[in-house]
Design a protein around this motif. Structure first.
Motif, PDB file in Angstrom:
ATOM      1  N   LEU A 160     -16.946  18.413  14.995  1.00 21.61           N
ATOM      2  CA  LEU A 160     -17.247  19.722  14.399  1.00 21.61           C
ATOM      3  C   LEU A 160     -17.187  19.638  12.879  1.00 21.61           C
ATOM      4  CD1 LEU A 160     -15.032  22.071  16.579  1.00 21.61           C
ATOM      5  CD2 LEU A 160     -17.507  21.829  16.665  1.00 21.61           C
ATOM      6  N   ASN A 161     -18.017  20.417  12.218  1.00 18.38           N
ATOM      7  CA  ASN A 161     -17.840  20.601  10.777  1.00 18.38           C
ATOM      8  C   ASN A 161     -17.305  22.014  10.538  1.00 18.38           C
ATOM      9  OD1 ASN A 161     -19.878  22.448  10.868  1.00 18.38           O
ATOM     10  ND2 ASN A 161     -21.441  21.059  10.066  1.00 18.38           N
ATOM     11  N   GLU A 162     -17.156  22.378   9.271  1.00 16.38           N
ATOM     12  CA  GLU A 162     -16.564  23.678   8.926  1.00 16.38           C
ATOM     13  C   GLU A 162     -17.310  24.830   9.624  1.00 16.38           C
ATOM     14  OE1 GLU A 162     -16.518  24.341   4.677  1.00 16.38           O
ATOM     15  OE2 GLU A 162     -16.239  26.505   4.933  1.00 16.38           O
ATOM     16  N   PHE A 163     -18.639  24.774   9.606  1.00 16.05           N
ATOM     17  CA  PHE A 163     -19.387  25.938  10.093  1.00 16.05           C
ATOM     18  C   PHE A 163     -19.475  25.986  11.616  1.00 16.05           C
ATOM     19  CE2 PHE A 163     -20.554  25.166   5.736  1.00 16.05           C
ATOM     20  CZ  PHE A 163     -20.164  26.385   5.201  1.00 16.05           C
ATOM     21  N   TYR A 190     -14.973  28.853  17.285  1.00 18.67           N
ATOM     22  CA  TYR A 190     -13.641  29.409  17.572  1.00 18.67           C
ATOM     23  C   TYR A 190     -13.362  30.771  16.947  1.00 18.67           C
ATOM     24  CZ  TYR A 190     -12.799  24.798  19.405  1.00 18.67           C
ATOM     25  OH  TYR A 190     -12.890  23.654  20.137  1.00 18.67           O
ATOM     26  N   PHE A 191     -14.123  31.150  15.924  1.00 19.19           N
ATOM     27  CA  PHE A 191     -13.732  32.360  15.195  1.00 19.19           C
ATOM     28  C   PHE A 191     -14.883  33.336  14.956  1.00 19.19           C
ATOM     29  CE2 PHE A 191     -10.756  28.962  13.823  1.00 19.19           C
ATOM     30  CZ  PHE A 191      -9.619  29.474  14.435  1.00 19.19           C
ATOM     31  N   SER A 192     -15.888  33.337  15.831  1.00 18.27           N
ATOM     32  CA  SER A 192     -16.913  34.366  15.624  1.00 18.27           C
ATOM     33  C   SER A 192     -17.425  34.931  16.930  1.00 18.27           C
ATOM     34  CB  SER A 192     -18.069  33.856  14.770  1.00 18.27           C
ATOM     35  OG  SER A 192     -18.297  32.505  14.959  1.00 18.27           O
ATOM     36  N   ARG A 193     -16.621  35.758  17.520  1.00 16.89           N
ATOM     37  CA  ARG A 193     -17.062  36.508  18.698  1.00 16.89           C
ATOM     38  C   ARG A 193     -17.716  37.783  18.235  1.00 16.89           C
ATOM     39  NH1 ARG A 193     -12.179  37.258  22.624  1.00 16.89           N
ATOM     40  NH2 ARG A 193     -11.446  35.123  22.708  1.00 16.89           N
ATOM     41  N   HIS A 194     -18.712  38.214  18.989  1.00 19.40           N
ATOM     42  CA  HIS A 194     -19.362  39.458  18.578  1.00 19.40           C
ATOM     43  C   HIS A 194     -18.720  40.660  19.271  1.00 19.40           C
ATOM     44  CE1 HIS A 194     -22.294  41.767  16.601  1.00 19.40           C
ATOM     45  NE2 HIS A 194     -22.731  42.287  17.730  1.00 19.40           N
ATOM     46  N   GLU A 195     -18.409  41.693  18.491  1.00 23.43           N
ATOM     47  CA  GLU A 195     -17.796  42.906  19.053  1.00 23.43           C
ATOM     48  C   GLU A 195     -18.858  43.963  19.295  1.00 23.43           C
ATOM     49  OE1 GLU A 195     -14.481  43.806  19.580  1.00 23.43           O
ATOM     50  OE2 GLU A 195     -13.873  41.731  19.191  1.00 23.43           O
ATOM     51  N   SER A 247      -6.587  18.666   9.908  1.00 22.39           N
ATOM     52  CA  SER A 247      -7.693  17.941  10.546  1.00 22.39           C
ATOM     53  C   SER A 247      -8.315  18.883  11.559  1.00 22.39           C
ATOM     54  CB  SER A 247      -7.160  16.697  11.257  1.00 22.39           C
ATOM     55  OG  SER A 247      -6.283  17.114  12.287  1.00 22.39           O
ATOM     56  N   ILE A 248      -9.456  18.502  12.112  1.00 17.21           N
ATOM     57  CA  ILE A 248     -10.067  19.334  13.151  1.00 17.21           C
ATOM     58  C   ILE A 248      -9.607  18.829  14.514  1.00 17.21           C
ATOM     59  CG2 ILE A 248     -12.230  20.074  14.192  1.00 17.21           C
ATOM     60  CD1 ILE A 248     -13.499  20.040  11.471  1.00 17.21           C
ATOM     61  N   ASP A 249      -8.700  19.564  15.124  1.00 20.61           N
ATOM     62  CA  ASP A 249      -8.139  19.202  16.424  1.00 20.61           C
ATOM     63  C   ASP A 249      -8.605  20.288  17.394  1.00 20.61           C
ATOM     64  OD1 ASP A 249      -6.512  19.177  18.679  1.00 20.61           O
ATOM     65  OD2 ASP A 249      -4.693  18.631  17.574  1.00 20.61           O
ATOM     66  N   GLU A 250      -9.577  19.933  18.245  1.00 20.79           N
ATOM     67  CA  GLU A 250     -10.216  20.970  19.067  1.00 20.79           C
ATOM     68  C   GLU A 250      -9.265  21.597  20.085  1.00 20.79           C
ATOM     69  OE1 GLU A 250     -14.257  20.906  20.113  1.00 20.79           O
ATOM     70  OE2 GLU A 250     -14.634  19.056  18.988  1.00 20.79           O
ATOM     71  N   ALA A 251      -8.370  20.801  20.649  1.00 20.64           N
ATOM     72  CA  ALA A 251      -7.420  21.374  21.619  1.00 20.64           C
ATOM     73  C   ALA A 251      -6.526  22.383  20.909  1.00 20.64           C
ATOM     74  CB  ALA A 251      -6.582  20.266  22.248  1.00 20.64           C
ATOM     75  N   TRP A 252      -6.120  22.046  19.702  1.00 24.84           N
ATOM     76  CA  TRP A 252      -5.272  22.951  18.918  1.00 24.84           C
ATOM     77  C   TRP A 252      -6.047  24.236  18.588  1.00 24.84           C
ATOM     78  CZ3 TRP A 252      -5.032  25.702  14.483  1.00 24.84           C
ATOM     79  CH2 TRP A 252      -3.772  26.130  14.054  1.00 24.84           C
ATOM     80  N   LEU A 253      -7.297  24.066  18.126  1.00 29.29           N
ATOM     81  CA  LEU A 253      -8.102  25.235  17.750  1.00 29.29           C
ATOM     82  C   LEU A 253      -8.365  26.154  18.935  1.00 29.29           C
ATOM     83  CD1 LEU A 253     -10.543  23.473  15.313  1.00 29.29           C
ATOM     84  CD2 LEU A 253      -9.217  25.529  14.773  1.00 29.29           C
ATOM     85  N   GLY A 313     -13.916  37.989   9.395  1.00 30.03           N
ATOM     86  CA  GLY A 313     -14.234  37.022   8.348  1.00 30.03           C
ATOM     87  C   GLY A 313     -13.042  36.155   8.040  1.00 30.03           C
ATOM     88  N   GLY A 314     -13.199  35.297   7.046  1.00 30.64           N
ATOM     89  CA  GLY A 314     -12.080  34.432   6.704  1.00 30.64           C
ATOM     90  C   GLY A 314     -12.516  33.311   5.797  1.00 30.64           C
ATOM     91  N   ASP A 315     -11.720  32.275   5.771  1.00 31.08           N
ATOM     92  CA  ASP A 315     -12.045  31.102   4.973  1.00 31.08           C
ATOM     93  C   ASP A 315     -11.379  29.921   5.666  1.00 31.08           C
ATOM     94  OD1 ASP A 315     -13.305  29.849   2.892  1.00 31.08           O
ATOM     95  OD2 ASP A 315     -11.662  30.133   1.479  1.00 31.08           O
ATOM     96  N   THR A 316     -12.039  28.766   5.636  1.00 33.42           N
ATOM     97  CA  THR A 316     -11.528  27.598   6.344  1.00 33.42           C
ATOM     98  C   THR A 316     -11.615  26.390   5.427  1.00 33.42           C
ATOM     99  OG1 THR A 316     -12.397  28.538   8.388  1.00 33.42           O
ATOM    100  CG2 THR A 316     -11.745  26.234   8.447  1.00 33.42           C
ATOM    101  N   THR A 317     -10.511  25.685   5.292  1.00 32.53           N
ATOM    102  CA  THR A 317     -10.503  24.535   4.403  1.00 32.53           C
ATOM    103  C   THR A 317      -9.545  23.479   4.935  1.00 32.53           C
ATOM    104  OG1 THR A 317     -10.157  23.860   2.100  1.00 32.53           O
ATOM    105  CG2 THR A 317      -8.708  25.543   2.935  1.00 32.53           C
TER     106      THR A 317
END
Ligand code: ADP
Ligand code: MG
Length: 327
Positions: free
Chosen positions: A2-5, A11-16, A93-99, A119-123
């Motif tokens: 995975l990359n940032e986007f 994991y962080f963009s469900r539609h309401e 790091s990007i750990d998918e199980a953790w995310l 919204g948010g920010d990821t780094t």
């Protein structure tokens, strides 16, 4: 990989789709949230940092829950309804199980609280979890820290001290049976924000805050803002059966100078006692009367808080609240 986007979209963009949902959520430069008529926004931010607020290796699902819970607790303490939140994440790091687990814990609480991730920010960086919550409340009903009045009763929701009891058990400050530690740990890892109680108290109570750094330190915030003092009955402080079975000094330390409680401490006029009890009953949260707001003269050489035992006899107390810059 995975990359940032792709991480954000997975994991962080469900539609309401609810009628109260934001006009625009995750994915643009800003989210768009329509204010509701007759209400003002209530906004708060809380950050959790690894090794400061939680142990390295802490359960990711519980962290997802707690990151949002501690923020919703601030809305509850204002008497505000939850509407939306943003999430700023620094991940080593990007750990998918953790995310996956983190986002599950986060959304489970978000969904049942009617609070939408917008919204948010990821780094990349040392594990840091920061949420900003947006709620709303009728301006005149907001539970402000500066609104306590002499003669008010002081109330506490739920019980105090279990999270501190667990922390002491984990740090081996005191012995706990494995069963007691597991029960107390639930209070530490899965705090329940008192949103329904806060909303029911708006317009009934005077001042409120959520207890995150220990009662002794937190109640001072209300007293200083309200230019008042307090008498608080140590024996009346509500505690779980597990904590009530510990030695008296541990009970005192955990209830008075604990931390991570996320219960509400609020003041209300004596005439509102029935209304406060009804508010607690309506959301099935016990509320306990523990003291009284007193007049306080800043020029007089007296303590702002007089701690007493159940008979009203003053008890000297050196304990204080938690300070993040106290190492
Ligand atoms: P910008 O370049 O404007 O800062 P980003 O590239 O950081 O935007 O983020 C892209 C979109 O994804 C934005 O809408 C932002 O709010 C959202 N976003 C970024 N990180 C998260 C996150 N952890 N949770 C939810 N939304 C996020
Ligand atoms: Mg950004």
């Amino acid at each position: 990989m995975l990359n940032e986007f792709s991480l954000i979209s997975r994991y962080f963009s469900r539609h309401e789709k609810s009628p109260d949902a934001a006009i625009l959520g995750v994915g643009d430069d800003c989210a768009l949230l329509a204010p509701r008529p007759g209400r003002v926004l209530a906004i708060s931010t809380d950050m959790l940092v690894e090794d400061r607020h939680f142990f390295a290796g802490a359960d990711a699902r519980a962290l997802g829950h707690k990151t949002l819970a501690v923020n919703l607790s601030d809305l509850a303490a204002m008497g505000a309804a939850a509407r939306a939140f943003t999430l700023a994440l620094a991940l080593p790091s990007i750990d998918e199980a953790w995310l996956e687990a983190f986002s599950d814990g986060l959304y489970a609480l978000a969904d049942r609280s009617g609070c939408e991730l917008i919204g948010g920010d990821t780094t990349k960086g040392p594990l840091t979890l920061c949420v900003t919550v947006f709620g709303d409340v009728e301006a005149t009903r907001a539970l402000r820290r500066d609104a306590a009045a002499p003669g008010d009763d002081i109330w506490i929701s739920g019980t105090l001290g279990d999270a501190r009891l667990a922390l002491g058990g984990l740090r081996e400050e005191w012995p706990l049976t494995p069963e007691d530690l597991a029960t107390a740990r639930r209070a530490m890892d899965w705090p329940e924000p008192r949103l329904a109680l806060g909303a029911a108290l708006a317009g009934v109570a005077h001042a409120a805050l959520d207890i995150s750094d220990g009662l002794a330190g937190d109640v001072l915030h209300i007293l200083e803002r309200s230019n008042a003092g307090a008498r608080i009955d140590l024996d009346a402080l509500p505690r779980s059966a597990i904590l009530a079975n510990q030695p008296a000094m541990i009970q005192r330390q955990c209830t008075v100078a604990g931390g991570d409680d996320y219960e509400l401490c609020f003041t209300a006029p004596v005439t509102a006692r029935d209304a406060v009890l009804a508010a607690g009953a309506s959301c099935r949260v016990p509320v306990t009367r523990v003291g009284t707001i007193t007049a306080f003269d800043t020029r007089a050489d007296e303590a702002r808080i007089v701690w007493t035992d159940g008979d009203g006899k003053p008890v000297p107390l050196a304990l204080r609240g938690f300070d993040h810059f106290d190492d």
